[in-house]
Design an enzyme around this catalytic site. Structure first.
Site, short mmCIF file in Angstrom:
data_model
loop_
_atom_site.label_atom_id
_atom_site.label_comp_id
_atom_site.label_asym_id
_atom_site.label_seq_id
_atom_site.Cartn_x
_atom_site.Cartn_y
_atom_site.Cartn_z
N CYS A 27 9.05 -6.01 12.35
CA CYS A 27 9.01 -5.04 13.61
C CYS A 27 7.54 -4.73 14.14
O CYS A 27 6.92 -4.24 13.28
CB CYS A 27 9.87 -3.64 13.49
SG CYS A 27 10.03 -2.96 14.92
N ASP A 28 7.19 -4.98 15.21
CA ASP A 28 6.03 -4.43 15.81
C ASP A 28 6.39 -2.90 16.31
O ASP A 28 6.98 -2.92 17.61
CB ASP A 28 5.47 -5.50 17.10
CG ASP A 28 4.23 -4.96 17.52
OD1 ASP A 28 3.72 -3.84 17.40
OD2 ASP A 28 3.57 -5.76 18.50
N VAL A 29 5.68 -2.04 15.93
CA VAL A 29 6.14 -0.70 16.47
C VAL A 29 5.52 -0.27 17.67
O VAL A 29 6.03 0.91 18.39
CB VAL A 29 5.54 0.38 15.52
CG1 VAL A 29 6.31 0.44 13.85
CG2 VAL A 29 4.08 0.37 15.24
N TYR A 35 -10.03 6.36 15.52
CA TYR A 35 -8.92 6.62 14.28
C TYR A 35 -8.67 8.11 14.23
O TYR A 35 -7.38 8.46 14.17
CB TYR A 35 -9.45 5.88 13.09
CG TYR A 35 -8.24 6.40 11.89
CD1 TYR A 35 -7.27 5.62 11.76
CD2 TYR A 35 -8.79 7.51 11.00
CE1 TYR A 35 -6.41 6.10 10.93
CE2 TYR A 35 -7.92 7.73 10.04
CZ TYR A 35 -6.65 7.10 9.80
OH TYR A 35 -5.95 7.36 8.79
N GLY A 89 0.73 -1.18 -0.02
CA GLY A 89 -0.18 -0.27 0.08
C GLY A 89 0.91 1.31 -0.05
O GLY A 89 1.76 1.44 -0.63
N ILE A 90 0.43 2.24 0.67
CA ILE A 90 1.01 3.52 0.84
C ILE A 90 2.33 3.54 1.26
O ILE A 90 3.19 4.18 0.74
CB ILE A 90 0.06 4.51 1.53
CG1 ILE A 90 -1.21 4.81 1.07
CG2 ILE A 90 0.90 5.98 1.72
CD1 ILE A 90 -2.19 5.58 1.60
N LYS A 147 -5.08 10.18 15.27
CA LYS A 147 -4.41 11.08 13.99
C LYS A 147 -4.52 12.47 14.68
O LYS A 147 -3.42 13.19 14.30
CB LYS A 147 -5.09 10.85 12.73
CG LYS A 147 -4.78 9.55 12.02
CD LYS A 147 -3.53 9.13 12.01
CE LYS A 147 -3.36 7.91 11.19
NZ LYS A 147 -1.96 7.62 11.38
N ASP A 149 7.47 -4.04 8.93
CA ASP A 149 6.32 -4.24 8.90
C ASP A 149 6.04 -5.43 9.96
O ASP A 149 6.92 -5.82 10.54
CB ASP A 149 5.79 -4.43 7.77
CG ASP A 149 4.05 -4.02 7.74
OD1 ASP A 149 3.37 -4.47 8.50
OD2 ASP A 149 3.61 -3.40 6.58
#
Length: 252
Positions: A60-62, A156, A17-18, A160, A37
């Site tokens: 990686c889990d952020v 969400y 995706g993005i 943000k 990711d």
């Protein structure tokens, strides 16, 4: 095509995706990219290498501070530093649209953990490296929904909004060390995952397009110009700002 030459960029959520679009665009401009990711983004890395670029792919889990720290250490070991962090990893495309009172506490916490704390963990981990270099670009990815107060997706939108606020505070704290922190806020963008969610179709998409000055669907490639501007030296005298890229639905 050398705006990012000799720069090392970490892109989170880069498997597809993005995030994959951001990674490929930075690599095409000469950056050495570190992709992370939940599942190792090997496909994105392979596509970049096939075009002659340099890429390191990591799982990686952020939300895991230790894992994020290990990811940054791997980036430094592989490429010698980190000049750019793109905090793209987030929960969005798979979320269900619903009244906020139907959102469970667990779902709220999960969205906040990934979208807000994940960005915090990554920014915190790159900070010592960027301070030592005397230079760095942190690009947080927010959303134009934070300026609209979009309904049916409160957790969400709140997450943000927090990213935008965090961007401003980080910028104030780190400016004296040569680090810039800015925010990119896309509108509804028809990535692969968004297209796969039946909620993002029909009237919702049509109404979103109708609210824009530029009346068409947004695609990931529409975000490249602003992302490269914020990640490159072009924006070196800019910090604490949020750039909305949504076809003119939001104006501020």
């Amino acid at each position: 095509m050398n705006r990012m030459k000799d720069k090392v960029a970490i892109i989170t959520g880069a498997a597809q995706g993005i995030g994959a679009t951001y990674a490929k665009a930075l690599a095409a401009e000469g950056a050495k990219v570190v992709l992370c990711d939940l599942n190792t983004p090997n496909e994105t890395a392979a596509a970049i290498r096939a075009e002659g670029g340099s890429a390191l792919a990591l799982a990686c889990d952020v939300t895991d501070g230790a894992a994020v720290q290990a990811m940054v250490e791997a980036a430094v070991a592989e490429f010698g530093g980190v000049q750019v962090l793109v905090n793209n990893a987030a929960l969005f495309a798979t979320l269900e649209l619903k009244p906020f009172e139907q959102t469970s506490s667990a779902e709220w916490d999960k969205i906040m953990a990934v979208n807000v704390r994940g960005s915090f963990e990554c920014a915190k981990a790159v900070l010592p490296v960027m301070r030592k270099q005397g230079y760095g670009k942190i690009v947080n990815i927010a959303s134009a929904t934070a300026f609209k107060g979009a309904p049916m997706m409160l957790a969400y939108v709140a997450s943000k909004g927090a990213v935008i606020a965090m961007t401003r505070s980080i910028a104030r704290e780190v400016g004296d060390t040569g680090i810039r922190c800015n925010c990119l806020a896309p509108g509804l963008t028809m990535s692969t995952n968004v297209q796969a969610n039946a909620a993002w179709a029909d009237d919702i998409v049509r109404n979103n397009i109708a609210s824009r000055c530029l009346k068409r669907e947004a695609v990931p490639e529409d975000l490249i110009g602003a992302l490269l501007f914020l990640a490159s030296a072009d924006s070196d005298f800019m910090s604490g700002q949020t750039v909305v890229v949504d076809g003119g639905s939001v104006t501020h």
